[in-house]
Design a protein around this motif. Structure first.
Motif, short mmCIF file in Angstrom:
data_model
loop_
_atom_site.label_atom_id
_atom_site.label_comp_id
_atom_site.label_asym_id
_atom_site.label_seq_id
_atom_site.Cartn_x
_atom_site.Cartn_y
_atom_site.Cartn_z
N TYR A 8 -14.78 -5.50 34.15
CA TYR A 8 -15.92 -6.41 34.35
C TYR A 8 -17.06 -6.03 33.42
CZ TYR A 8 -13.34 -7.20 38.69
OH TYR A 8 -12.36 -7.46 39.61
N PRO A 9 -16.94 -6.35 32.11
CA PRO A 9 -18.00 -5.97 31.18
C PRO A 9 -19.33 -6.58 31.61
CG PRO A 9 -16.09 -6.87 30.02
CD PRO A 9 -15.86 -7.11 31.48
N GLY A 10 -20.41 -5.84 31.39
CA GLY A 10 -21.73 -6.40 31.71
C GLY A 10 -22.34 -5.85 32.98
N ILE A 11 -21.57 -5.07 33.77
CA ILE A 11 -22.19 -4.49 34.96
C ILE A 11 -23.20 -3.42 34.52
CG2 ILE A 11 -20.39 -4.95 36.68
CD1 ILE A 11 -19.21 -2.21 36.10
N GLY A 12 -24.29 -3.28 35.28
CA GLY A 12 -25.33 -2.34 34.87
C GLY A 12 -25.66 -1.30 35.93
N GLN A 13 -25.24 -1.55 37.17
CA GLN A 13 -25.45 -0.54 38.20
C GLN A 13 -24.38 -0.67 39.27
OE1 GLN A 13 -28.92 -1.03 40.73
NE2 GLN A 13 -29.41 -2.98 39.78
N LEU A 14 -24.04 0.45 39.88
CA LEU A 14 -23.00 0.47 40.91
C LEU A 14 -23.43 1.41 42.03
CD1 LEU A 14 -19.88 0.86 38.57
CD2 LEU A 14 -20.39 -1.16 39.95
N ARG A 46 -18.85 13.11 41.81
CA ARG A 46 -19.32 12.73 40.46
C ARG A 46 -18.14 12.37 39.56
NH1 ARG A 46 -22.74 17.30 40.58
NH2 ARG A 46 -24.82 16.72 41.29
N TYR A 47 -17.08 13.20 39.65
CA TYR A 47 -15.87 12.98 38.84
C TYR A 47 -15.25 11.61 39.17
CZ TYR A 47 -10.86 13.50 37.76
OH TYR A 47 -9.57 13.30 37.33
N LEU A 48 -15.07 11.33 40.47
CA LEU A 48 -14.48 10.05 40.88
C LEU A 48 -15.38 8.88 40.45
CD1 LEU A 48 -13.22 11.05 44.44
CD2 LEU A 48 -11.78 10.39 42.49
N THR A 49 -16.70 9.08 40.57
CA THR A 49 -17.64 8.04 40.19
C THR A 49 -17.51 7.71 38.70
OG1 THR A 49 -19.19 8.70 41.92
CG2 THR A 49 -20.11 7.44 40.10
N ARG A 50 -17.38 8.75 37.87
CA ARG A 50 -17.23 8.53 36.42
C ARG A 50 -15.99 7.71 36.10
NH1 ARG A 50 -18.89 13.83 35.69
NH2 ARG A 50 -16.75 14.57 35.43
N ILE A 51 -14.85 8.11 36.72
CA ILE A 51 -13.59 7.40 36.44
C ILE A 51 -13.69 5.95 36.91
CG2 ILE A 51 -11.14 7.25 37.03
CD1 ILE A 51 -11.19 10.29 37.39
N CYS A 52 -14.17 5.75 38.13
CA CYS A 52 -14.24 4.39 38.69
C CYS A 52 -15.20 3.50 37.90
CB CYS A 52 -14.68 4.44 40.16
SG CYS A 52 -13.47 5.21 41.23
N THR A 53 -16.30 4.10 37.45
CA THR A 53 -17.27 3.31 36.69
C THR A 53 -16.62 2.81 35.40
OG1 THR A 53 -19.12 4.55 37.62
CG2 THR A 53 -19.53 3.38 35.57
N SER A 54 -15.87 3.68 34.72
CA SER A 54 -15.27 3.21 33.47
C SER A 54 -14.15 2.21 33.73
CB SER A 54 -14.80 4.39 32.61
OG SER A 54 -13.73 5.03 33.21
N LEU A 55 -13.40 2.36 34.83
CA LEU A 55 -12.36 1.37 35.17
C LEU A 55 -13.00 0.01 35.44
CD1 LEU A 55 -10.21 3.42 37.73
CD2 LEU A 55 -9.44 2.64 35.48
N LEU A 56 -14.10 0.01 36.22
CA LEU A 56 -14.73 -1.26 36.59
C LEU A 56 -15.41 -1.90 35.39
CD1 LEU A 56 -16.11 -0.30 40.10
CD2 LEU A 56 -14.33 -1.99 39.62
N GLU A 57 -16.00 -1.07 34.53
CA GLU A 57 -16.69 -1.63 33.37
C GLU A 57 -15.70 -2.25 32.40
OE1 GLU A 57 -20.50 -0.55 30.65
OE2 GLU A 57 -19.03 1.05 30.91
N ARG A 58 -14.53 -1.64 32.30
CA ARG A 58 -13.49 -2.19 31.41
C ARG A 58 -13.06 -3.57 31.93
NH1 ARG A 58 -8.88 1.88 31.21
NH2 ARG A 58 -10.66 3.26 31.02
#
Length: 220
Positions: A192-198, A178-190
């Motif tokens: 690639y703005p506009g992503i909605g699911q991973l 969960r921790y890694l998912t949170r970090i990676c999600t914010s890195l990818l969203e920064r």
């Protein structure tokens, strides 16, 4: 709007590996060419070749070197070769004319000899990301890919961790994913703005270390 699709695994890997909290969880990855393959086999003895664009385990080839014997497995077929060049010639017939990545192979924890990995799906709704599901995927007997479309079996993440490692490690491993998912999600969203699911594909090796194999922007 529909989430942007980042087809290239290479770009996503580069975005994640730049963060020190994540880098140690990403297997060494290089663009496929024969010299990279030769070098990585000499270092790791086991690599996986996968198309840069593609999903569902399609086109994934496992390559191993043991002594002077080279082997590769594609679908359920394994071929052996006495030297590197002979294997590469055969491989080039198996690979399609696409760009591939070479990723260090990870010896996954297993249940009755069948490798297991994990898919964590996160979705953004009302401006907040939440974990939608976290499941274990057990490879079909004789196959090394766990994708459900290739006959894998789904179990809960807790069952998978308990049966392949130990019941004591369930809470810690789930919380680390969960921790890694949170970090990676914010890195990818920064990036690639506009992503909605991973969809994150994780593996846990036999010593309990967690690896991130892939992030899909349009998870199945």
């Amino acid at each position: 709007m529909e989430g942007r699709q980042l087809a290239s695994k290479w770009l996503k890997t580069a975005a994640l590996i730049s963060d020190s909290r994540v880098a140690g969880h990403i297997p060494a990855t290089r663009i496929y060419n024969t010299s990279n393959l030769h070098e990585m086999l000499n270092i790791h003895g086991f690599v996986v070749i996968k198309p840069v664009v593609g999903s569902g385990g399609a086109g994934v080839i496992k390559v191993t070197k043991s002594g002077s014997t080279y082997r590769y497995t594609y679908r359920a077929n394994t071929r052996s070769f006495g030297d590197f060049d002979a294997m590469v010639r055969s491989l080039s017939g198996t690979k399609k004319k696409r760009t591939y990545l070479i990723q260090r192979g990870i010896h996954l924890a297993t249940i009755n000899g069948r490798p297991i990995d994990y898919r964590v799906k996160v979705v953004k709704s009302n401006g907040k990301w939440g974990v939608r599901s976290m499941v274990g995927r057990l490879a079909r007997r004789g196959l090394f890919v766990t994708n459900l479309c290739k006959g894998g079996t789904m179990v809960t993440a807790a069952q998978g961790i308990a049966r392949s490692l130990s019941g004591q490690s369930v809470r810690a491993k789930k919380s680390k994913m969960r921790y890694l998912t949170r970090i990676c999600t914010s890195l990818l969203e920064r990036k690639y703005p506009g992503i909605g699911q991973l969809g994150f594909d994780y593996g846990i090796d036999r010593s309990g270390h967690i690896w991130i194999f892939e992030v899909n922007t349009r998870p199945q």
